[in-house]
Write a protein that holds these residues in place. Structure first.
Motif, PDB file in Angstrom:
ATOM      1  N   SER A 139       0.053  -1.630   5.308  1.00 39.96           N
ATOM      2  CA  SER A 139       1.113  -1.103   6.166  1.00 39.96           C
ATOM      3  C   SER A 139       1.045  -1.788   7.512  1.00 39.96           C
ATOM      4  CB  SER A 139       0.956   0.411   6.365  1.00 39.96           C
ATOM      5  OG  SER A 139       1.019   1.101   5.148  1.00 39.96           O
ATOM      6  N   CYS A 140       2.187  -1.901   8.154  1.00 40.08           N
ATOM      7  CA  CYS A 140       2.267  -2.465   9.500  1.00 40.08           C
ATOM      8  C   CYS A 140       3.260  -1.628  10.287  1.00 40.08           C
ATOM      9  CB  CYS A 140       2.697  -3.917   9.447  1.00 40.08           C
ATOM     10  SG  CYS A 140       3.077  -4.642  11.064  1.00 40.08           S
ATOM     11  N   VAL A 141       2.754  -0.955  11.309  1.00 44.31           N
ATOM     12  CA  VAL A 141       3.609  -0.138  12.164  1.00 44.31           C
ATOM     13  C   VAL A 141       3.960  -0.936  13.414  1.00 44.31           C
ATOM     14  CG1 VAL A 141       3.827   1.999  13.452  1.00 44.31           C
ATOM     15  CG2 VAL A 141       2.552   1.966  11.298  1.00 44.31           C
ATOM     16  N   ALA A 142       5.244  -1.018  13.698  1.00 49.42           N
ATOM     17  CA  ALA A 142       5.734  -1.825  14.813  1.00 49.42           C
ATOM     18  C   ALA A 142       6.231  -0.947  15.955  1.00 49.42           C
ATOM     19  CB  ALA A 142       6.871  -2.720  14.333  1.00 49.42           C
ATOM     20  N   PHE A 189       3.180  -8.834  -5.995  1.00 50.34           N
ATOM     21  CA  PHE A 189       3.304  -8.218  -4.673  1.00 50.34           C
ATOM     22  C   PHE A 189       4.749  -7.781  -4.447  1.00 50.34           C
ATOM     23  CE2 PHE A 189      -0.352 -10.592  -2.286  1.00 50.34           C
ATOM     24  CZ  PHE A 189      -1.228 -10.230  -3.301  1.00 50.34           C
ATOM     25  N   THR A 190       4.905  -6.692  -3.688  1.00 50.74           N
ATOM     26  CA  THR A 190       6.227  -6.209  -3.314  1.00 50.74           C
ATOM     27  C   THR A 190       6.241  -5.867  -1.834  1.00 50.74           C
ATOM     28  OG1 THR A 190       6.584  -5.270  -5.522  1.00 50.74           O
ATOM     29  CG2 THR A 190       8.031  -4.503  -3.750  1.00 50.74           C
ATOM     30  N   ILE A 191       7.177  -6.465  -1.114  1.00 48.39           N
ATOM     31  CA  ILE A 191       7.350  -6.143   0.294  1.00 48.39           C
ATOM     32  C   ILE A 191       8.495  -5.145   0.427  1.00 48.39           C
ATOM     33  CG2 ILE A 191       8.907  -8.098   0.722  1.00 48.39           C
ATOM     34  CD1 ILE A 191       7.637  -8.334   3.524  1.00 48.39           C
ATOM     35  N   SER A 192       8.339  -4.196   1.330  1.00 50.69           N
ATOM     36  CA  SER A 192       9.394  -3.215   1.586  1.00 50.69           C
ATOM     37  C   SER A 192       9.299  -2.775   3.040  1.00 50.69           C
ATOM     38  CB  SER A 192       9.264  -2.017   0.642  1.00 50.69           C
ATOM     39  OG  SER A 192       8.036  -1.343   0.849  1.00 50.69           O
ATOM     40  N   ARG A 193      10.317  -2.094   3.490  1.00 50.04           N
ATOM     41  CA  ARG A 193      10.319  -1.618   4.874  1.00 50.04           C
ATOM     42  C   ARG A 193      11.009  -0.270   4.946  1.00 50.04           C
ATOM     43  NH1 ARG A 193      13.109  -6.079   8.254  1.00 50.04           N
ATOM     44  NH2 ARG A 193      12.923  -4.556   9.955  1.00 50.04           N
ATOM     45  N   ASP A 194      10.585   0.512   5.932  1.00 50.82           N
ATOM     46  CA  ASP A 194      11.209   1.787   6.243  1.00 50.82           C
ATOM     47  C   ASP A 194      11.614   1.716   7.708  1.00 50.82           C
ATOM     48  OD1 ASP A 194      11.882   4.392   6.886  1.00 50.82           O
ATOM     49  OD2 ASP A 194      10.348   5.272   5.614  1.00 50.82           O
ATOM     50  N   ASN A 195      12.881   1.454   7.949  1.00 49.28           N
ATOM     51  CA  ASN A 195      13.336   1.269   9.332  1.00 49.28           C
ATOM     52  C   ASN A 195      13.259   2.559  10.140  1.00 49.28           C
ATOM     53  OD1 ASN A 195      13.781  -1.448   8.919  1.00 49.28           O
ATOM     54  ND2 ASN A 195      15.995  -1.242   8.621  1.00 49.28           N
ATOM     55  N   ALA A 196      13.293   3.700   9.472  1.00 51.27           N
ATOM     56  CA  ALA A 196      13.169   4.970  10.182  1.00 51.27           C
ATOM     57  C   ALA A 196      11.749   5.187  10.701  1.00 51.27           C
ATOM     58  CB  ALA A 196      13.568   6.122   9.273  1.00 51.27           C
ATOM     59  N   LYS A 197      10.783   4.540  10.050  1.00 51.95           N
ATOM     60  CA  LYS A 197       9.376   4.682  10.451  1.00 51.95           C
ATOM     61  C   LYS A 197       8.837   3.433  11.139  1.00 51.95           C
ATOM     62  CE  LYS A 197       8.171   7.957   6.784  1.00 51.95           C
ATOM     63  NZ  LYS A 197       7.284   8.237   5.621  1.00 51.95           N
ATOM     64  N   ASN A 198       9.704   2.445  11.356  1.00 54.40           N
ATOM     65  CA  ASN A 198       9.267   1.191  11.991  1.00 54.40           C
ATOM     66  C   ASN A 198       8.063   0.583  11.262  1.00 54.40           C
ATOM     67  OD1 ASN A 198      11.249   1.656  13.855  1.00 54.40           O
ATOM     68  ND2 ASN A 198       9.897   1.777  15.629  1.00 54.40           N
ATOM     69  N   THR A 199       8.120   0.602   9.950  1.00 55.08           N
ATOM     70  CA  THR A 199       6.974   0.193   9.151  1.00 55.08           C
ATOM     71  C   THR A 199       7.404  -0.761   8.043  1.00 55.08           C
ATOM     72  OG1 THR A 199       5.884   2.311   9.588  1.00 55.08           O
ATOM     73  CG2 THR A 199       5.032   1.007   7.759  1.00 55.08           C
ATOM     74  N   VAL A 200       6.581  -1.770   7.852  1.00 56.67           N
ATOM     75  CA  VAL A 200       6.742  -2.677   6.722  1.00 56.67           C
ATOM     76  C   VAL A 200       5.483  -2.570   5.852  1.00 56.67           C
ATOM     77  CG1 VAL A 200       5.846  -4.672   8.018  1.00 56.67           C
ATOM     78  CG2 VAL A 200       7.302  -5.043   6.014  1.00 56.67           C
ATOM     79  N   TYR A 201       5.698  -2.673   4.548  1.00 56.05           N
ATOM     80  CA  TYR A 201       4.609  -2.499   3.592  1.00 56.05           C
ATOM     81  C   TYR A 201       4.449  -3.751   2.730  1.00 56.05           C
ATOM     82  CZ  TYR A 201       5.667   2.387   4.684  1.00 56.05           C
ATOM     83  OH  TYR A 201       5.905   3.574   5.331  1.00 56.05           O
ATOM     84  N   LEU A 202       3.250  -3.894   2.198  1.00 56.12           N
ATOM     85  CA  LEU A 202       3.018  -4.908   1.180  1.00 56.12           C
ATOM     86  C   LEU A 202       2.195  -4.258   0.076  1.00 56.12           C
ATOM     87  CD1 LEU A 202       3.486  -7.909   0.428  1.00 56.12           C
ATOM     88  CD2 LEU A 202       1.182  -8.362   1.297  1.00 56.12           C
ATOM     89  N   GLN A 203       2.853  -3.996  -1.043  1.00 62.27           N
ATOM     90  CA  GLN A 203       2.168  -3.453  -2.210  1.00 62.27           C
ATOM     91  C   GLN A 203       1.623  -4.622  -3.009  1.00 62.27           C
ATOM     92  OE1 GLN A 203       1.626  -0.171  -3.243  1.00 62.27           O
ATOM     93  NE2 GLN A 203       0.318  -1.147  -4.794  1.00 62.27           N
ATOM     94  N   MET A 204       0.314  -4.619  -3.230  1.00 59.86           N
ATOM     95  CA  MET A 204      -0.345  -5.731  -3.914  1.00 59.86           C
ATOM     96  C   MET A 204      -0.983  -5.210  -5.192  1.00 59.86           C
ATOM     97  SD  MET A 204      -2.073  -7.666  -0.652  1.00 59.86           S
ATOM     98  CE  MET A 204      -3.238  -6.358  -0.347  1.00 59.86           C
ATOM     99  N   ASN A 205      -0.512  -5.697  -6.314  1.00 62.87           N
ATOM    100  CA  ASN A 205      -1.033  -5.302  -7.620  1.00 62.87           C
ATOM    101  C   ASN A 205      -1.667  -6.498  -8.313  1.00 62.87           C
ATOM    102  OD1 ASN A 205       0.072  -2.708  -7.234  1.00 62.87           O
ATOM    103  ND2 ASN A 205       2.006  -3.319  -8.177  1.00 62.87           N
ATOM    104  N   SER A 206      -2.452  -6.210  -9.339  1.00 63.45           N
ATOM    105  CA  SER A 206      -3.098  -7.269 -10.124  1.00 63.45           C
ATOM    106  C   SER A 206      -3.786  -8.276  -9.221  1.00 63.45           C
ATOM    107  CB  SER A 206      -2.064  -7.975 -11.012  1.00 63.45           C
ATOM    108  OG  SER A 206      -1.416  -7.069 -11.864  1.00 63.45           O
ATOM    109  N   LEU A 207      -4.548  -7.780  -8.298  1.00 65.93           N
ATOM    110  CA  LEU A 207      -5.179  -8.647  -7.308  1.00 65.93           C
ATOM    111  C   LEU A 207      -6.204  -9.573  -7.951  1.00 65.93           C
ATOM    112  CD1 LEU A 207      -5.416  -6.078  -4.439  1.00 65.93           C
ATOM    113  CD2 LEU A 207      -4.391  -8.338  -4.231  1.00 65.93           C
ATOM    114  N   LYS A 208      -6.284 -10.776  -7.372  1.00 64.01           N
ATOM    115  CA  LYS A 208      -7.189 -11.811  -7.851  1.00 64.01           C
ATOM    116  C   LYS A 208      -8.143 -12.212  -6.725  1.00 64.01           C
ATOM    117  CE  LYS A 208      -3.354 -13.829 -10.490  1.00 64.01           C
ATOM    118  NZ  LYS A 208      -2.549 -15.068 -10.705  1.00 64.01           N
ATOM    119  N   PRO A 209      -9.286 -12.786  -7.062  1.00 63.96           N
ATOM    120  CA  PRO A 209     -10.184 -13.268  -5.991  1.00 63.96           C
ATOM    121  C   PRO A 209      -9.492 -14.236  -5.034  1.00 63.96           C
ATOM    122  CG  PRO A 209     -11.351 -13.193  -8.077  1.00 63.96           C
ATOM    123  CD  PRO A 209      -9.916 -12.863  -8.385  1.00 63.96           C
TER     124      PRO A 209
END
Length: 120
Positions: free
Chosen positions: A21-24, A68-88
């Motif tokens: 998460s990234c809060v701006a 990976f999936t990027i998304s944002r919630d403009n009401a919360k001033n937040t951008v997300y990065l959902q990371m699945n199937s992570l690799k080294p």
């Protein structure tokens, strides 16, 4: 002033998931393109994913497409990065980035970064 605060990094096993998460603050979030970058030791910083102001048309580096999936919630001033199937190879410091154009001048702002380590 502009602030970007990331959270959600940590140690995860291969195949696992994390959500960053990234809060701006300090600017009109809904007017700004938001990106996630990462930098592994000895490597240049690379763009992982980006999302437009309204949240449509996200773009991804080839190495993370489908995982990976990027998304944002403009009401919360937040951008997300959902990371699945992570690799080294996903191990890196992940940075939130805000890119804005004001009166024809381009500005970029960065968060402090959050460490993601993928290891068994």
């Amino acid at each position: 002033q502009v602030q970007l605060v990331e959270s959600g990094g940590g140690l995860v096993q291969p195949g696992g998931s994390l959500r960053l998460s990234c809060v701006a603050s300090g600017f009109t979030f809904s007017n700004v393109v938001m990106n996630w970058y990462r930098q592994a030791p000895g490597n240049q910083r690379e763009l992982v994913a980006g999302i437009s102001r309204g949240g449509s048309s996200p773009n991804y580096a080839d190495s993370v497409k489908g995982r990976f999936t990027i998304s944002r919630d403009n009401a919360k001033n937040t951008v997300y990065l959902q990371m699945n199937s992570l690799k080294p190879d996903d191990t890196a410091v992940y940075y939130c980035n805000a890119y804005m154009v004001v009166n024809t001048f381009a500005y970029e702002y960065w968060g402090q970064g959050t460490q993601v380590t993928v290891s068994s």
